[in-house]
Scaffold this motif. Structure first.
Motif, PDB file in Angstrom:
ATOM      1  N   ASN A   8      -7.568   5.586 -16.862  1.00 49.56           N
ATOM      2  CA  ASN A   8      -6.368   5.934 -17.793  1.00 49.56           C
ATOM      3  C   ASN A   8      -5.339   5.008 -17.340  1.00 49.56           C
ATOM      4  OD1 ASN A   8      -3.799   7.761 -17.626  1.00 49.56           O
ATOM      5  ND2 ASN A   8      -5.086   8.749 -19.016  1.00 49.56           N
ATOM      6  N   ARG A   9      -4.543   4.471 -18.185  1.00 49.11           N
ATOM      7  CA  ARG A   9      -3.505   3.573 -18.041  1.00 49.11           C
ATOM      8  C   ARG A   9      -2.286   4.469 -17.177  1.00 49.11           C
ATOM      9  NH1 ARG A   9      -0.026  -0.221 -22.174  1.00 49.11           N
ATOM     10  NH2 ARG A   9       0.922  -1.517 -20.491  1.00 49.11           N
ATOM     11  N   ASP A  10      -1.783   5.468 -17.486  1.00 53.48           N
ATOM     12  CA  ASP A  10      -0.696   6.152 -16.745  1.00 53.48           C
ATOM     13  C   ASP A  10      -1.089   6.526 -15.420  1.00 53.48           C
ATOM     14  OD1 ASP A  10       0.740   6.275 -19.055  1.00 53.48           O
ATOM     15  OD2 ASP A  10       0.221   8.196 -19.900  1.00 53.48           O
ATOM     16  N   SER A  11      -2.234   7.103 -15.099  1.00 50.51           N
ATOM     17  CA  SER A  11      -2.687   7.170 -13.939  1.00 50.51           C
ATOM     18  C   SER A  11      -2.732   6.043 -12.789  1.00 50.51           C
ATOM     19  CB  SER A  11      -3.921   8.012 -13.849  1.00 50.51           C
ATOM     20  OG  SER A  11      -4.905   7.366 -14.303  1.00 50.51           O
ATOM     21  N   LEU A  12      -3.279   5.046 -13.725  1.00 52.04           N
ATOM     22  CA  LEU A  12      -3.519   3.612 -13.128  1.00 52.04           C
ATOM     23  C   LEU A  12      -2.083   3.327 -12.521  1.00 52.04           C
ATOM     24  CD1 LEU A  12      -4.764   0.925 -12.145  1.00 52.04           C
ATOM     25  CD2 LEU A  12      -4.440   0.350 -14.643  1.00 52.04           C
ATOM     26  N   THR A  13      -1.021   3.324 -13.301  1.00 58.26           N
ATOM     27  CA  THR A  13       0.177   2.835 -12.939  1.00 58.26           C
ATOM     28  C   THR A  13       0.852   3.528 -11.927  1.00 58.26           C
ATOM     29  OG1 THR A  13       0.514   2.329 -15.372  1.00 58.26           O
ATOM     30  CG2 THR A  13       2.712   2.573 -13.901  1.00 58.26           C
ATOM     31  N   VAL A  14       0.674   4.949 -11.534  1.00 60.31           N
ATOM     32  CA  VAL A  14       1.088   5.840 -10.419  1.00 60.31           C
ATOM     33  C   VAL A  14       0.292   5.330  -9.357  1.00 60.31           C
ATOM     34  CG1 VAL A  14       0.987   7.978  -9.607  1.00 60.31           C
ATOM     35  CG2 VAL A  14       1.610   7.534 -12.062  1.00 60.31           C
ATOM     36  N   LYS A  15      -0.932   5.021  -9.175  1.00 55.73           N
ATOM     37  CA  LYS A  15      -1.848   4.464  -8.323  1.00 55.73           C
ATOM     38  C   LYS A  15      -1.454   3.382  -7.802  1.00 55.73           C
ATOM     39  CE  LYS A  15      -6.058   7.306  -9.600  1.00 55.73           C
ATOM     40  NZ  LYS A  15      -7.365   7.256 -10.155  1.00 55.73           N
ATOM     41  N   LEU A  16      -1.091   2.460  -8.609  1.00 57.54           N
ATOM     42  CA  LEU A  16      -0.720   1.012  -8.406  1.00 57.54           C
ATOM     43  C   LEU A  16       0.475   1.040  -7.575  1.00 57.54           C
ATOM     44  CD1 LEU A  16      -1.938  -1.168 -11.062  1.00 57.54           C
ATOM     45  CD2 LEU A  16      -2.948  -0.999  -9.025  1.00 57.54           C
ATOM     46  N   SER A  17       1.431   1.849  -8.233  1.00 56.87           N
ATOM     47  CA  SER A  17       2.835   1.910  -7.505  1.00 56.87           C
ATOM     48  C   SER A  17       3.032   2.563  -6.242  1.00 56.87           C
ATOM     49  CB  SER A  17       3.539   2.649  -8.598  1.00 56.87           C
ATOM     50  OG  SER A  17       3.958   2.409  -9.848  1.00 56.87           O
ATOM     51  N   ASN A  18       1.813   3.413  -6.042  1.00 58.42           N
ATOM     52  CA  ASN A  18       1.823   4.177  -4.621  1.00 58.42           C
ATOM     53  C   ASN A  18       1.228   3.206  -3.717  1.00 58.42           C
ATOM     54  OD1 ASN A  18       3.031   6.605  -5.743  1.00 58.42           O
ATOM     55  ND2 ASN A  18       0.981   7.401  -5.980  1.00 58.42           N
ATOM     56  N   ALA A  19       0.258   2.381  -4.111  1.00 56.15           N
ATOM     57  CA  ALA A  19      -0.436   1.443  -3.163  1.00 56.15           C
ATOM     58  C   ALA A  19       0.406   0.429  -2.789  1.00 56.15           C
ATOM     59  CB  ALA A  19      -1.910   0.960  -3.794  1.00 56.15           C
ATOM     60  N   VAL A  20       1.402  -0.309  -3.811  1.00 55.95           N
ATOM     61  CA  VAL A  20       2.146  -1.258  -3.519  1.00 55.95           C
ATOM     62  C   VAL A  20       3.263  -0.609  -2.617  1.00 55.95           C
ATOM     63  CG1 VAL A  20       3.804  -3.054  -4.237  1.00 55.95           C
ATOM     64  CG2 VAL A  20       1.323  -2.608  -5.512  1.00 55.95           C
ATOM     65  N   THR A  21       3.954   0.434  -3.069  1.00 51.94           N
ATOM     66  CA  THR A  21       5.033   0.868  -2.316  1.00 51.94           C
ATOM     67  C   THR A  21       4.560   1.234  -0.644  1.00 51.94           C
ATOM     68  OG1 THR A  21       5.736   2.274  -4.249  1.00 51.94           O
ATOM     69  CG2 THR A  21       6.331   2.933  -2.018  1.00 51.94           C
ATOM     70  N   GLU A  22       3.324   1.568  -0.375  1.00 48.99           N
ATOM     71  CA  GLU A  22       2.914   1.745   0.900  1.00 48.99           C
ATOM     72  C   GLU A  22       2.756   0.413   1.684  1.00 48.99           C
ATOM     73  OE1 GLU A  22       2.218   4.618   2.857  1.00 48.99           O
ATOM     74  OE2 GLU A  22       3.465   5.443   1.393  1.00 48.99           O
ATOM     75  N   MET A  23       2.309  -0.591   0.814  1.00 43.81           N
ATOM     76  CA  MET A  23       2.065  -1.768   1.570  1.00 43.81           C
ATOM     77  C   MET A  23       3.566  -2.631   1.811  1.00 43.81           C
ATOM     78  SD  MET A  23      -0.721  -3.589  -1.011  1.00 43.81           S
ATOM     79  CE  MET A  23      -2.323  -2.751  -1.525  1.00 43.81           C
ATOM     80  N   MET A  24       4.711  -2.391   0.996  1.00 45.11           N
ATOM     81  CA  MET A  24       5.872  -2.661   1.218  1.00 45.11           C
ATOM     82  C   MET A  24       6.464  -2.074   2.345  1.00 45.11           C
ATOM     83  SD  MET A  24       6.446  -5.171  -0.787  1.00 45.11           S
ATOM     84  CE  MET A  24       4.622  -5.550  -0.445  1.00 45.11           C
ATOM     85  N   LYS A  25       6.139  -0.642   2.894  1.00 43.87           N
ATOM     86  CA  LYS A  25       6.724   0.045   3.920  1.00 43.87           C
ATOM     87  C   LYS A  25       6.260  -0.463   5.098  1.00 43.87           C
ATOM     88  CE  LYS A  25       7.354   4.473   1.404  1.00 43.87           C
ATOM     89  NZ  LYS A  25       6.985   5.782   1.453  1.00 43.87           N
TER      90      LYS A  25
END
Length: 244
Positions: free
Chosen positions: A141-158
């Motif tokens: 699902n593209r919408d859930s994918l965007t959320v999952k990717l955002s969360n993953a990259v945000t955690e990496m940036m932190k």
């Protein structure tokens, strides 16, 4: 760089009695359709339409229509040949034989190393991208994918915010990082494994890769192409690495 390889190839073939049809991608020139919303599977239907057009031309020998595909075209040609009896042969120029996510990781590693990137940075970047690609490959699902990717990259940036350019917010940087991976084309490419399709190709195949190609490494891809074709019972296979 101003070089037109497909013009050179088509000119050579034409001068040797082999008619060539070249056409603009969908949404380019006078071709209709939306290029940005399309995947390789969509482009395969465009090739099928091109074959139908060729069959309508009286000067074309419809029993000898073949496909020459470069790079992504080397993915698309087997798709069409596997489904159509109208394809007499295919030529794959830097075609791929392994799944998209694995190809992209291999490609990134080779290019980064050629550019002199430190080994530690290569390992770190590959691990990051491997995690992101796994999220994409396992998502439907593209919408859930965007959320999952955002969360993953945000955690990496932190964990390491030094990568964020000055004056850019975390949100802006995250969007910049994930947007290339949320397009329909990229999602399809990362998930697509050419091997099962190649196993269904029964016509003669010529696969050529360049020795110095860092985007489609020749050894791994030519071996995978040959293995898949022969697994499907196709022995009309020629592979060649062009040196230098």
């Amino acid at each position: 760089m101003g070089h037109k390889p497909f013009l050179v190839i088509s000119d050579y073939l034409t001068r040797n009695g082999i008619g060539v049809l070249r056409y603009d991608d969908r949404g380019v020139g006078e071709s209709t359709g939306d290029f940005n919303a399309a995947t390789s599977a969509d482009f395969a239907t465009d090739v099928e339409s091109a074959i139908e057009y060729l069959k309508s031309r009286k000067e074309v020998d419809e029993k000898n229509i073949g496909l020459i595909g470069h790079s992504e075209g080397g993915i698309i040609a087997p798709m069409v040949a596997a489904e159509s009896d109208d394809v007499s042969f295919i030529v794959l120029l830097a075609g791929t034989g392994i799944r998209g996510d694995k190809l992209l990781l291999m490609q990134q590693e080779l290019i980064w190393r050629a550019n002199g990137m430190p080994e530690s940075a290569i390992e770190e970047s590959l691990e990051t991208n491997k995690q992101l690609f796994e999220i994409i490959v396992n998502s439907s699902n593209r919408d859930s994918l965007t959320v999952k990717l955002s969360n993953a990259v945000t955690e990496m940036m932190k964990q390491d915010s030094s990568l964020i350019p000055e004056g850019t917010t975390i949100e802006e940087y995250v969007e910049l990082q994930i947007s290339p991976f949320t397009t329909p084309w990229m999602q399809y490419f990362l998930k697509y494994n050419p091997a099962p399709t190649l196993e269904m190709v029964k016509c003669p195949v010529l696969a050529i890769n360049g020795e110095k190609d860092l985007q489609v490494p020749p050894k791994e891809n030519l071996e995978a192409i040959e293995v898949a074709l022969k697994k499907g019972g196709n022995n009309q296979v020629t592979t060649k690495v062009l040196t230098d």
